[in-house]
Design an enzyme around this catalytic site. Structure first.
Site, mmCIF file in Angstrom:
data_model
loop_
_atom_site.group_PDB
_atom_site.id
_atom_site.type_symbol
_atom_site.label_atom_id
_atom_site.label_comp_id
_atom_site.label_asym_id
_atom_site.label_seq_id
_atom_site.Cartn_x
_atom_site.Cartn_y
_atom_site.Cartn_z
ATOM 1 N N THR A 1 0.830 -1.202 0.000
ATOM 2 C CA THR A 1 0.000 0.000 0.000
ATOM 3 C C THR A 1 0.868 1.256 0.000
ATOM 4 O O THR A 1 1.986 1.252 0.531
ATOM 5 C CB THR A 1 -0.906 0.001 1.253
ATOM 6 O OG1 THR A 1 -1.480 1.291 1.422
ATOM 7 C CG2 THR A 1 -0.132 -0.311 2.536
ATOM 8 N N ASP A 2 0.316 2.352 -0.530
ATOM 9 C CA ASP A 2 1.030 3.637 -0.482
ATOM 10 C C ASP A 2 1.187 4.141 0.951
ATOM 11 O O ASP A 2 2.033 4.999 1.228
ATOM 12 C CB ASP A 2 0.317 4.689 -1.353
ATOM 13 C CG ASP A 2 -1.119 4.970 -0.960
ATOM 14 O OD1 ASP A 2 -1.636 4.327 -0.017
ATOM 15 O OD2 ASP A 2 -1.751 5.838 -1.603
ATOM 16 N N GLU A 3 0.381 3.597 1.882
ATOM 17 C CA GLU A 3 0.433 4.108 3.258
ATOM 18 C C GLU A 3 1.770 3.835 3.935
ATOM 19 O O GLU A 3 2.091 4.466 4.948
ATOM 20 C CB GLU A 3 -0.707 3.524 4.095
ATOM 21 C CG GLU A 3 -2.056 3.949 3.580
ATOM 22 C CD GLU A 3 -3.177 3.810 4.591
ATOM 23 O OE1 GLU A 3 -2.902 3.630 5.783
ATOM 24 O OE2 GLU A 3 -4.345 3.892 4.163
ATOM 25 N N LYS B 1 2.172 -3.290 7.441
ATOM 26 C CA LYS B 1 2.394 -3.509 6.004
ATOM 27 C C LYS B 1 3.861 -3.196 5.644
ATOM 28 O O LYS B 1 4.468 -3.893 4.835
ATOM 29 C CB LYS B 1 1.450 -2.644 5.164
ATOM 30 C CG LYS B 1 -0.013 -3.022 5.258
ATOM 31 C CD LYS B 1 -0.346 -4.386 4.676
ATOM 32 C CE LYS B 1 -0.265 -4.440 3.178
ATOM 33 N NZ LYS B 1 -0.734 -5.765 2.644
HETATM 34 P P1 NAD Z 1 -10.105 -6.799 2.726
HETATM 35 O O1 NAD Z 1 -10.064 -6.503 4.176
HETATM 36 O O2 NAD Z 1 -11.335 -6.497 1.949
HETATM 37 O O3 NAD Z 1 -9.810 -8.340 2.503
HETATM 38 C C1 NAD Z 1 -8.825 -9.040 3.219
HETATM 39 C C2 NAD Z 1 -9.066 -10.532 3.022
HETATM 40 O O4 NAD Z 1 -8.026 -11.240 3.709
HETATM 41 C C3 NAD Z 1 -10.399 -11.028 3.589
HETATM 42 O O5 NAD Z 1 -11.030 -11.880 2.665
HETATM 43 C C4 NAD Z 1 -9.987 -11.794 4.838
HETATM 44 O O6 NAD Z 1 -10.864 -12.857 5.162
HETATM 45 C C5 NAD Z 1 -8.607 -12.307 4.442
HETATM 46 N N1 NAD Z 1 -7.756 -12.595 5.594
HETATM 47 C C6 NAD Z 1 -7.545 -11.810 6.680
HETATM 48 N N2 NAD Z 1 -6.709 -12.445 7.537
HETATM 49 C C7 NAD Z 1 -6.376 -13.633 6.964
HETATM 50 C C8 NAD Z 1 -5.530 -14.710 7.345
HETATM 51 N N3 NAD Z 1 -4.865 -14.702 8.505
HETATM 52 N N4 NAD Z 1 -5.411 -15.765 6.504
HETATM 53 C C9 NAD Z 1 -6.101 -15.795 5.324
HETATM 54 N N5 NAD Z 1 -6.911 -14.808 4.934
HETATM 55 C C10 NAD Z 1 -7.043 -13.732 5.729
HETATM 56 O O7 NAD Z 1 -8.835 -6.077 2.103
HETATM 57 P P2 NAD Z 1 -8.647 -5.423 0.667
HETATM 58 O O8 NAD Z 1 -9.085 -4.022 0.711
HETATM 59 O O9 NAD Z 1 -9.175 -6.338 -0.357
HETATM 60 O O10 NAD Z 1 -7.052 -5.392 0.596
HETATM 61 C C11 NAD Z 1 -6.329 -6.510 0.060
HETATM 62 C C12 NAD Z 1 -4.843 -6.202 0.148
HETATM 63 O O11 NAD Z 1 -4.558 -5.029 -0.613
HETATM 64 C C13 NAD Z 1 -4.347 -5.914 1.549
HETATM 65 O O12 NAD Z 1 -3.086 -6.518 1.693
HETATM 66 C C14 NAD Z 1 -4.244 -4.404 1.626
HETATM 67 O O13 NAD Z 1 -3.220 -4.022 2.511
HETATM 68 C C15 NAD Z 1 -3.881 -4.073 0.192
HETATM 69 N N6 NAD Z 1 -4.301 -2.746 -0.307
HETATM 70 C C16 NAD Z 1 -5.593 -2.339 -0.166
HETATM 71 C C17 NAD Z 1 -5.990 -1.113 -0.708
HETATM 72 C C18 NAD Z 1 -7.427 -0.621 -0.602
HETATM 73 O O14 NAD Z 1 -7.694 0.525 -0.953
HETATM 74 N N7 NAD Z 1 -8.378 -1.431 -0.150
HETATM 75 C C19 NAD Z 1 -5.055 -0.307 -1.361
HETATM 76 C C20 NAD Z 1 -3.728 -0.756 -1.467
HETATM 77 C C21 NAD Z 1 -3.384 -1.991 -0.944
HETATM 78 O O1 DAU Z 2 -4.089 4.103 0.587
HETATM 79 C C1 DAU Z 2 -4.359 2.722 0.524
HETATM 80 C C2 DAU Z 2 -5.157 2.316 1.739
HETATM 81 O O2 DAU Z 2 -6.478 2.833 1.540
HETATM 82 C C3 DAU Z 2 -5.191 0.816 1.956
HETATM 83 O O3 DAU Z 2 -3.893 0.360 2.237
HETATM 84 C C4 DAU Z 2 -6.134 0.461 3.112
HETATM 85 O O4 DAU Z 2 -6.239 -0.951 3.238
HETATM 86 C C5 DAU Z 2 -7.494 1.040 2.822
HETATM 87 O O5 DAU Z 2 -8.359 0.802 3.911
HETATM 88 C C6 DAU Z 2 -7.404 2.538 2.556
HETATM 89 O O6 DAU Z 2 -7.040 3.254 3.755
HETATM 90 P P1 DAU Z 2 -7.735 4.655 4.149
HETATM 91 O O7 DAU Z 2 -7.587 4.830 5.600
HETATM 92 O O8 DAU Z 2 -7.284 5.733 3.249
HETATM 93 O O9 DAU Z 2 -9.270 4.284 3.751
HETATM 94 P P2 DAU Z 2 -10.675 4.577 4.463
HETATM 95 O O10 DAU Z 2 -11.719 4.217 3.461
HETATM 96 O O11 DAU Z 2 -10.747 3.967 5.810
HETATM 97 O O12 DAU Z 2 -10.656 6.147 4.627
HETATM 98 C C7 DAU Z 2 -10.489 6.997 3.513
HETATM 99 C C8 DAU Z 2 -10.475 8.428 4.038
HETATM 100 O O13 DAU Z 2 -11.787 8.748 4.520
HETATM 101 C C9 DAU Z 2 -9.540 8.647 5.200
HETATM 102 O O14 DAU Z 2 -8.954 9.926 5.100
HETATM 103 C C10 DAU Z 2 -10.451 8.580 6.431
HETATM 104 C C11 DAU Z 2 -11.773 9.122 5.902
HETATM 105 N N1 DAU Z 2 -12.987 8.551 6.540
HETATM 106 C C12 DAU Z 2 -13.132 7.214 6.562
HETATM 107 C C13 DAU Z 2 -14.252 6.643 7.139
HETATM 108 C C14 DAU Z 2 -14.411 5.139 7.210
HETATM 109 C C15 DAU Z 2 -13.971 9.404 7.029
HETATM 110 O O15 DAU Z 2 -13.848 10.633 6.955
HETATM 111 N N2 DAU Z 2 -15.082 8.839 7.599
HETATM 112 C C16 DAU Z 2 -15.258 7.500 7.705
HETATM 113 O O16 DAU Z 2 -16.281 7.046 8.262
#
Ligand code: NAD
Ligand code: DAU
Length: 354
Positions: free
Chosen positions: A136-138, A165
């Site tokens: 992730t970019d985080e 991460k």
């Molecule tokens: P998500 O939370 O929707 O899904 C995570 C999945 O992992 C779920 O299906 C969960 O059951 C499974 N899981 C959790 N713990 C586990 C374990 N111990 N063993 C096997 N499975 C397990 O997450 P997502 O948003 O789909 O993110 C997927 C990946 O991409 C993550 O690694 C996250 O860090 C990365 N990522 C997410 C975003 C985003 O915006 N959502 C952006 C950049 C990177």
């Molecule tokens: O940047 C990549 C990341 O993006 C991934 O690595 C993470 O897995 C994914 O969850 C996401 O992280 P963020 O914290 O950016 O996503 P989230 O949707 O939780 O929040 C997006 C922005 O919105 C953040 O600045 C917090 C704000 N927010 C979020 C929620 C849930 C609110 O203002 N209100 C809310 O209720």
């Protein structure tokens, strides 16, 4: 035929990746290992039921015997590690599980892959193998008003989620540096699209607005995220797995920076028009207590993946957000399923004191 171990493939991005891959490659086998935590959902995989190219296994990436057994059974060419605890707010409330899954789970996968892929006598790796860590970019921390994250930006994570991460990324690079393991890391910006659990900003706001519930915007709502349609992230992962140079990191993002408040306003306007519902308006917005340690701005420089692999995002935000809103409107049963039971408790605890 190429065989993939996909971990976390019942979650948001993982399930989209399963559809993406099966829609584009005939000769593959995807073994999908997912623990089915609160974020994993077999409903997300309904569309691939009966497809012999997809095998679902419920289990934990931290389980040594299970993962070894899968390597022995399937002789994987690729590991694509999506499995993670992924929500920043949950990591602030309960960091330990993030270390367990995101760090220990990744190290277990790396170790089992090394056992299966490394010939210790010849000191060589089997051909055609790769471990791809979905990061992730985080991990780069937060930006000021200027500049972008590049692959050489120093890691500076702030939340327990991003620290875990970053820890996992460091182990992946340690396996490359120490053992020469073939690896890649992708670092993507915020994804949006179908099957995203409604703890995250976009599906949470769609669901609340639809039911005329308050929309909790953290702080001033002027934090900036760089939004990418999930299918474009899946395309990047496919391209990096196939063509990424071993040991390299690839940032993934489409220069689509928006403030949170602008995202919420867009959702409100679109839902209002689509449903012709006067109850959906900006009067639902509530500015609530900010997230602890809230990163102000993320912004990806995707130049490397563009020039090295020819990746570019195909879905403009204006189109992607409409597709996303329409998907959630058309999949009310899915939303009702994931917001019943424990979600209600989660929501109450997370938002009660804000
Ligand atoms: P998500 O939370 O929707 O899904 C995570 C999945 O992992 C779920 O299906 C969960 O059951 C499974 N899981 C959790 N713990 C586990 C374990 N111990 N063993 C096997 N499975 C397990 O997450 P997502 O948003 O789909 O993110 C997927 C990946 O991409 C993550 O690694 C996250 O860090 C990365 N990522 C997410 C975003 C985003 O915006 N959502 C952006 C950049 C990177
Ligand atoms: O940047 C990549 C990341 O993006 C991934 O690595 C993470 O897995 C994914 O969850 C996401 O992280 P963020 O914290 O950016 O996503 P989230 O949707 O939780 O929040 C997006 C922005 O919105 C953040 O600045 C917090 C704000 N927010 C979020 C929620 C849930 C609110 O203002 N209100 C809310 O209720």
């Amino acid at each position: 035929m190429k065989t993939y171990l996909i971990t976390g493939g019942a979650g948001f991005i993982g399930s989209n990746f399963v559809y993406y891959m099966l829609g584009r490659h005939d000769d593959i086998l995807l073994v999908n290992l997912d623990k089915l935590t609160y974020a994993g959902n077999l409903e997300n995989l309904r569309g691939v039921e009966g497809d012999p190219r997809h095998v679902f296994v419920q289990g934990d990436i931290c389980d040594r015997e299970l993962v070894s057994g899968l390597f022995a059974q399937y002789n994987f060419d690729y590991v694509i590690n999506f499995a993670a605890e992924s929500h920043v707010d949950r990591s602030i409330a309960n960091p330990e599980i993030f270390v367990q899954t995101n760090v220990m789970g990744t190290v277990n996968l790396l170790q089992r892959a090394k056992e299966a892929w490394y010939d210790a006598e010849k000191k060589t790796w089997k051909d055609g193998k790769k471990f791809l860590q979905v990061s992730t970019d985080e991990v780069y921390g937060a930006l000021g008003a200027e500049g972008f994250f590049t692959e050489t930006t120093p890691l500076s994570p702030h939340s327990p989620y991003s620290a875990s991460k970053a820890g996992a990324d460091q182990f992946v690079m340690a396996f490359y540096d120490t053992y020469g393991m073939p690896v890649n890391i992708t670092r993507c910006s915020n994804n949006y699209g179908p099957y995203q659990f409604p703890e995250k900003l976009i599906p949470l706001m769609i669901n609340n607005a639809r039911h005329h519930k308050p929309l909790p915007v953290y702080g001033d709502g002027l934090q900036i995220r760089d939004w990418l349609y999930v299918e474009d992230h899946c395309k990047a992962i496919d391209m990096v797995a196939a063509g990424g140079r071993s040991g390299e990191v690839y940032n993934v993002g489409g220069h689509n920076e928006r403030t949170n408040i602008a995202i919420v306003q867009t959702i409100l306007a679109q839902l209002h028009d689509r449903l012709s519902d006067e109850g959906i308006s900006e009067a639902l917005i509530r500015h609530v207590e900010d997230r602890l340690g809230h990163d102000r701005r993320y912004g990806i420089d995707p130049q490397k993946i563009r020039s090295d692999l020819g990746w570019f995002p195909e879905t403009p935000f204006e189109q992607g957000i409409l597709k996303t809103i329409d998907w959630y409107l058309a999949n009310e049963r899915w939303m009702n399923g994931v917001t019943s039971g424990s979600y209600q408790r989660y929501y109450e605890e997370m938002y009660r004191n804000r």
